[in-house]
Enzyme design. Sequence first.
Site, PDB file in Angstrom:
ATOM      1  N   ALA A  55      53.040 -38.976  59.492  1.00 27.44           N
ATOM      2  CA  ALA A  55      53.471 -40.482  59.129  1.00 27.44           C
ATOM      3  C   ALA A  55      54.343 -40.448  58.213  1.00 27.44           C
ATOM      4  CB  ALA A  55      52.194 -40.938  58.228  1.00 27.44           C
ATOM      5  N   MET A  56      54.864 -41.767  57.832  1.00 26.05           N
ATOM      6  CA  MET A  56      56.196 -41.680  56.829  1.00 26.05           C
ATOM      7  C   MET A  56      55.989 -42.776  55.809  1.00 26.05           C
ATOM      8  SD  MET A  56      58.973 -40.910  56.313  1.00 26.05           S
ATOM      9  CE  MET A  56      60.210 -41.549  54.953  1.00 26.05           C
TER      10      MET A  56
ATOM     11  N   ASN B 187      57.874 -44.922  54.160  1.00 31.67           N
ATOM     12  CA  ASN B 187      58.665 -46.163  53.958  1.00 31.67           C
ATOM     13  C   ASN B 187      58.123 -47.107  53.064  1.00 31.67           C
ATOM     14  OD1 ASN B 187      60.205 -45.110  56.389  1.00 31.67           O
ATOM     15  ND2 ASN B 187      58.243 -45.888  57.451  1.00 31.67           N
TER      16      ASN B 187
ATOM     17  N   GLU C  80      50.684 -40.484  52.001  1.00 30.74           N
ATOM     18  CA  GLU C  80      51.868 -41.436  52.186  1.00 30.74           C
ATOM     19  C   GLU C  80      51.905 -42.538  51.000  1.00 30.74           C
ATOM     20  OE1 GLU C  80      54.015 -40.347  54.015  1.00 30.74           O
ATOM     21  OE2 GLU C  80      52.568 -39.054  55.355  1.00 30.74           O
TER      22      GLU C  80
ATOM     23  N   GLU D 203      57.548 -33.502  48.142  1.00 28.01           N
ATOM     24  CA  GLU D 203      56.371 -32.948  49.287  1.00 28.01           C
ATOM     25  C   GLU D 203      55.282 -32.025  48.516  1.00 28.01           C
ATOM     26  OE1 GLU D 203      55.897 -34.683  51.681  1.00 28.01           O
ATOM     27  OE2 GLU D 203      57.886 -35.648  52.353  1.00 28.01           O
TER      28      GLU D 203
HETATM   29  N1  B3K Z   1      58.154 -37.552  54.346  1.00 30.65           N
HETATM   30  C1  B3K Z   1      57.761 -37.584  55.811  1.00 30.65           C
HETATM   31  C2  B3K Z   1      58.534 -36.451  56.642  1.00 30.65           C
HETATM   32  C3  B3K Z   1      59.580 -36.794  57.115  1.00 30.65           C
HETATM   33  C4  B3K Z   1      59.701 -35.528  58.314  1.00 30.65           C
HETATM   34  C5  B3K Z   1      61.240 -35.726  58.828  1.00 30.65           C
HETATM   35  N2  B3K Z   1      61.479 -34.959  60.062  1.00 30.65           N
HETATM   36  C6  B3K Z   1      56.204 -37.481  55.810  1.00 30.65           C
HETATM   37  C7  B3K Z   1      55.457 -37.044  54.615  1.00 30.65           C
HETATM   38  O1  B3K Z   1      55.649 -35.824  54.342  1.00 30.65           O
HETATM   39  O2  B3K Z   1      54.693 -37.591  54.217  1.00 30.65           O
HETATM   40 ZN    ZN Z   2      55.061 -36.321  52.363  1.00 35.23          ZN
END
Ligand code: B3K
Ligand code: ZN
Length: 885
Positions: free
Chosen positions: A267-268, A270, A303, A325
């Site tokens: 997931a992402m 945004n 997220e 992360e």
């Molecule tokens: N931040 C994104 C990961 C994006 C990976 C791009 N190749 C998901 C996460 O760690 O929440």
């Molecule tokens: Zn993350």
Amino acid sequence: MRSETPVAVQLKDYQAPDYFIERTVLDFDLYDDHSTVTAELTVLRNSDKGSDLPPLVLDGQELELLSVSIDGQELPSSAYQVSDNHLTLQPQTKRFVLRTQVRIHPESNTALEGLYRSGKMFCTQCEAEGFRKITYYLDRPDVMSAFTTTVRADKQRFPVLLSNGNPVAQGEEGARHWATWEDPFKKPAYLFALVAGDLWCVEDSFTTMSQREVALRIYVEPENLGKVQHAMDSLKKSMKWDEEVYGREYDLDIFMIVAVSDFNMGAMENKGLNIFNSSCVLASPETATDAAHQRVEAVVAHEYFHNWSGNRVTCRDWFQLSLKEGFTVFRDAEFSADMNSRTVKRIEDVVFLRTNQFAEDAGPMAHPIRPDSYIEISNFYTLTVYEKGSEVVRMLRTLLGADGFRKGSDLYFERHDGQAVTCDDFIKAMEDANGADLSQFKRWYSQAGTPRLAVSSYYDKASAEYTLTFQQSCPATPGQSEKLPFVIPVQMALLSADGEHLPLQLKGEDSAQGCERVLAVSEAEQSFTFVGIEAEPLPSLLRSFSAPVKMSVEYSREQLLALMQHDSDGFNRWEAAQQLQLAILNGLIAAVQAGKTLKSDPQLAEVFAGLLADSSLDQAMLAEMLSLPSEALLAELAEVADVEAIHQAREFLRKALAQALYAPMWQRYQALRAQSREQAYAADAEQIARRSLQGKLLAYLMLTEKTEVKAACVEQFEQAHNMTERLNALACLVNSSFAAEKAQALAQFAEHFKDDALVMDQWFSVQAGSVCPGTLNQVKALMQHPAFSFKNPNKIRALIGGFCAQNPIHFHAADGEGYRFLADQVIALNALNPQIASRLLTPLTRWRKYAPARQAQMRAELERIRASGGLSKDVFEVVSKSLAD
Ligand code: B3K
Ligand code: ZN
């Protein structure tokens, strides 16, 4: 695809940007055969860097430039340069509005980075460097801008048009319509998102701690509306938990999640518009296992937590990735621990870390949690950055205490809100809030490799003193031959012969300070002497796995049994059971290698019998304690991994245990199954524990090949009212020699679930993991199945990844067919989806672990990939580092 050799980006070369982008106004015109993106960027010279006006170099890839203007004046093509990756122009003023228009092709974007189509919808994935595939931009996280986004598309087919922030305007133009969104929070481009599709949503709301109402919406395709409740509940729990545990409140009036089928990862985060792999949103009792339910809860939380650890405070550059992360994984792990069983969550995470991250840290891609260089940043979304990064944050909390850690995180968020910062800034906030000196601790950020910690003890009866001596060392990793000592927090206790936890007073202290404490080991060799110890104690060390190290302590079997029984730390009770199992398995592996007949060791069966008879033992803990170390973990722990010996030894032990404990296992299984039948499904800790134990028992029992067990397994498969029991039973049948039942169950399952993509993923992965002969051919045949697609990452992971990464005995087949198969898939995927191709390669990178014949076969396949030509940066980096000396 490139032709020249890619160059590495270095952390030491970081420079602040020459220009900032204050405001970003985007307009997307979406069509089936192309899309047009208009960007109006208010660009500002970074005054810290001087008053001259250097060229403005914007990032851009695979863009067709249609027009460029500055402050309303169209530029002639002589006024700018366009190359494969950049648009360069010469500013005349320190502040100006740059307008570009580009044409892009989301409809043919199979890399799933930038703007792309997933099924009928449009969606985006910009982290890390996908925004440059949408428009020309300063695509780096230290350029933060306020975004306004307008999306235009066909009204009927794309009734829902979303972007970050709040909706501010909408309208219609014939068969098309548009919507404008405004995000009041400045953000880097990697947090940009857009979605257009025929989506339905489940809506709810959350009242924040300052009594603001936040609208919560989860958007899915209409057929999935019934599978959203669990994600919604998880979201509300996460929002509440972050307020309570970190004092963090949500900031926009709306929070949206959209589920998409084609997504490169989980997931992402945004801003305000999280985009999720459907596998991390959708869950129902009939279609998702307990593990899938828990993953949904964890990923939704992860997220959501990024809104503070990642979005409000972001990374200065991608070398700092673990800043957001590692911290966020730590936050979600603690959330899951609070929602479910804390000990089980810790055991699962440690098993995962030891099996996978330790292997990465010992392989050719080993890197510190803050890497020094990369060729392709997508390759650094690793277990090291995420899981080891989380362990490093956990160690900080262990060293500073829960209150000190909270003070540090409060200061970090307050000091850096709205900024793009570094791991050093995080540590500085922890230091300043606590008056602590963490300079040596920071080596965890710059040194790779898993430290070893050897422990010895000395008891002096006459002085009643007990001394623990720790020796630490760390193996060389690529580019780092010498390592300096780490700060290793060793959480510990001392047990008396009858299992009492002794008061702990170090020599030089006035009095004892409780029965548990943290020893900060910071030297290569360091001793701690406890006084007032009347008899030789039994040490309980590295409790709750307080540091990501490989500790070795010489325990006798009796001592392990005592720890299993008396240690007040649940993790260490389990750890003692693991160590006992490892000792027995290593003995069996050696016997296989020596060509001896295997003899079962009665001790483990006795221990298991005792555990099964202990009604006070938590069922989840029991399930964990009955789980033998996996073949993958045994391989990681071995000097040279002997795949066949490991497999044979482990299978032998499993069968021996199943035979020795048939009666109690069978009785317990039946009782658990009866309870399952009577109770409606809930994904709560108690039921999950029960099904976990039931599944473990069924897997053991099926090894006896008894008819009554087979019948029970078929009954469970056919009658279970939930996917956990059904899939456990299916996996048992698939791994059994009951050919007719196996074939029937697989066919029945596929017929029933053929229209549910996520369930079919599970069907693929169960078969990919089968230990029965012929699995590789079956995997190849399944690639032709109508439910399989080479363009869908979940399918690739389930079937190809399932075979190559989860099925050691077949992947490492002596004829090298497994390796050849993987190399073929990587070569085919390299052009389609470089990120997935590069991920898939991981098992081949571990070639140094195996005996010379296998090493040669694995290397030959890596060479073949290297020679196949047109490698993406992603695959190039992993292959070339794997083959480097
Ligand atoms: N931040 C994104 C990961 C994006 C990976 C791009 N190749 C998901 C996460 O760690 O929440
Ligand atoms: Zn993350």
